[in-house]
Design a protein around this motif. Structure first.
Motif, PDB file in Angstrom:
ATOM      1  N   LEU A 109       0.843  -1.199   0.000  1.00 25.48           N
ATOM      2  CA  LEU A 109       0.000   0.000   0.000  1.00 25.48           C
ATOM      3  C   LEU A 109       0.874   1.243   0.000  1.00 25.48           C
ATOM      4  O   LEU A 109       2.019   1.215   0.448  1.00 25.48           O
ATOM      5  CB  LEU A 109      -0.878   0.009   1.250  1.00 25.48           C
ATOM      6  CG  LEU A 109      -2.098  -0.891   1.233  1.00 25.48           C
ATOM      7  CD1 LEU A 109      -2.685  -0.946   2.625  1.00 25.48           C
ATOM      8  CD2 LEU A 109      -3.114  -0.355   0.270  1.00 25.48           C
ATOM      9  N   SER A 117       0.380   9.009  -3.891  1.00 27.78           N
ATOM     10  CA  SER A 117      -0.295   7.714  -3.913  1.00 27.78           C
ATOM     11  C   SER A 117      -1.217   7.638  -5.127  1.00 27.78           C
ATOM     12  O   SER A 117      -1.723   8.673  -5.587  1.00 27.78           O
ATOM     13  CB  SER A 117      -1.091   7.517  -2.631  1.00 27.78           C
ATOM     14  OG  SER A 117      -2.249   8.288  -2.659  1.00 27.78           O
TER      15      SER A 117
ATOM     16  N   ARG B  11       2.235   2.929   8.267  1.00 31.62           N
ATOM     17  CA  ARG B  11       0.796   2.832   7.975  1.00 31.62           C
ATOM     18  C   ARG B  11       0.018   2.499   9.238  1.00 31.62           C
ATOM     19  O   ARG B  11      -0.631   1.465   9.312  1.00 31.62           O
ATOM     20  CB  ARG B  11       0.554   1.749   6.910  1.00 31.62           C
ATOM     21  CG  ARG B  11       1.230   2.048   5.592  1.00 31.62           C
ATOM     22  CD  ARG B  11       1.343   0.789   4.754  1.00 31.62           C
ATOM     23  NE  ARG B  11       2.078   1.047   3.539  1.00 31.62           N
ATOM     24  CZ  ARG B  11       3.396   1.063   3.449  1.00 31.62           C
ATOM     25  NH1 ARG B  11       4.137   0.823   4.516  1.00 31.62           N
ATOM     26  NH2 ARG B  11       3.987   1.325   2.307  1.00 31.62           N
ATOM     27  N   ILE B  55      -6.900   6.783   3.029  1.00 32.33           N
ATOM     28  CA  ILE B  55      -6.168   6.831   1.755  1.00 32.33           C
ATOM     29  C   ILE B  55      -6.076   8.266   1.240  1.00 32.33           C
ATOM     30  O   ILE B  55      -5.095   8.656   0.629  1.00 32.33           O
ATOM     31  CB  ILE B  55      -6.880   5.922   0.721  1.00 32.33           C
ATOM     32  CG1 ILE B  55      -6.584   4.470   1.027  1.00 32.33           C
ATOM     33  CG2 ILE B  55      -6.426   6.240  -0.682  1.00 32.33           C
ATOM     34  CD1 ILE B  55      -7.298   3.514   0.117  1.00 32.33           C
ATOM     35  N   SER B  56      -7.113   9.084   1.542  1.00 37.93           N
ATOM     36  CA  SER B  56      -7.171  10.418   0.945  1.00 37.93           C
ATOM     37  C   SER B  56      -6.216  11.398   1.597  1.00 37.93           C
ATOM     38  O   SER B  56      -6.043  12.501   1.096  1.00 37.93           O
ATOM     39  CB  SER B  56      -8.591  10.966   1.049  1.00 37.93           C
ATOM     40  OG  SER B  56      -8.843  11.366   2.379  1.00 37.93           O
TER      41      SER B  56
END
Lengths: 176, 125
Positions: A109, A117, B11, B55-56
């Motif tokens: 990820l 990303s 993460r 994710i944003s």
């Protein structure tokens, strides 16, 4: 914006989720679940998603808690089972395997907060750059929700309507 | 192994997502009280939405509300608005499914007088 506040908030999030699950009495469990929703809204406000944070604070912490409490007032507010049978071995074996696979794939990820990303470089700059010109709305979330994807939002209200009809049909008193 | 731990440290949101998702899923599978199952379902749903919103995020970016009405926009200075929009829809659908399932639980209690799964199965026979 830095993410230094992220870790304590995430720990609080996991603690409140665990509390909501482990507490035997169901009414306190539902209130702890409401505080879990509030911490979630705080995390989202912190990582730059105020619209989602507002919706979660109103809908998640407010409306979901009210739904749960209404159900509990209608039904039994206690988890009566004291002695539990052992969990099925499929759950004990399958879920750690799933967790191992998810954690093993973590390095594929994008990093947290990575500006390059894939999700952030493909189509979203187009919306950010053209929002003001196309819709005259400075809030890009509003312009995408109400303008670019207006049909999506329209059909979403149909989903809410269907859910309301289903609830009314299920809770009618005078059925045979 | 060391690389994997370093990957996890970068993460933290993903680690929290995995813990919440698996925990809620485990509760859905193993608990016998129907309301407890729905609490597990709620935690699973919110954890997936949390993953999408995380994710944003962009380092050094602000909320996706344009600061000035004129002039070119630097996309890297605003967080990605698309996951926000999609998760707004998902939150509303989540609350709709939760409401219907809670209504089902109330109807089951009215008919069978219990929220315990095994008791209900026993009375069905």
């Amino acid at each position: 914006m830095t993410f230094s506040f992220e870790i304590p908030l995430l720990i609080l999030l996991i603690l409140t989720a665990g509390g909501a699950i482990l507490v035997k009495d169901l009414v306190p469990a539902v209130f702890i679940l409401g505080s879990y929703s509030f911490f979630l809204a705080l995390v989202w406000a912190w990582i730059g998603a105020p619209d989602v944070a507002f919706v979660e604070a109103v809908v998640g912490a407010g409306l979901a808690t009210v739904f749960f409490l209404l159900t509990l007032f209608e039904t039994a507010p206690k988890d009566t089972r004291l002695h539990r049978p052992p969990p099925p071995w499929a759950a004990l074996l399958g879920l750690p395997l799933l967790g191992f696979l998810l954690l093993y794939a973590a390095s594929d990820l994008p990093k947290f907060g990575d500006p390059a990303s894939p999700a952030s470089v493909h189509i979203s700059p187009v919306y950010l750059e053209n929002s003001m010109h196309d819709t005259l709305t400075p809030n890009v979330v509003t312009s995408v929700l109400m303008d670019y994807r207006a049909f999506d939002t329209l059909i979403e209200t149909v989903v809410i309507f269907t859910a309301g009809i289903a609830c009314v049909l299920l809770l009618r008193r005078n059925q045979a | 192994m060391l690389e994997l731990i370093e990957a996890w440290l970068h993460r933290p949101n993903f680690i929290a997502f995995v813990i919440l998702f698996l925990w809620g899923f485990y509760i859905m599978v193993t608990h016998h009280n129907l309301v407890k199952k729905l609490i597990g379902l709620y935690i699973v749903q919110t954890s997936v939405i949390f993953f999408l919103v995380a994710i944003s995020a962009k380092t050094g970016a602000t909320v996706p509300i344009l600061l000035s009405g004129t002039g070119p926009v630097q996309a890297a200075t605003y967080t990605n608005p698309l996951p926000h929009v999609l998760t707004l829809t998902a939150i509303v659908v989540q609350i709709a499914t939760l409401g219907v399932s809670l209504a089902l639980v109330a109807a089951i209690y009215r008919k069978y007088g219990t929220l315990d799964e095994d008791e209900i199965l026993k009375r069905l026979e």
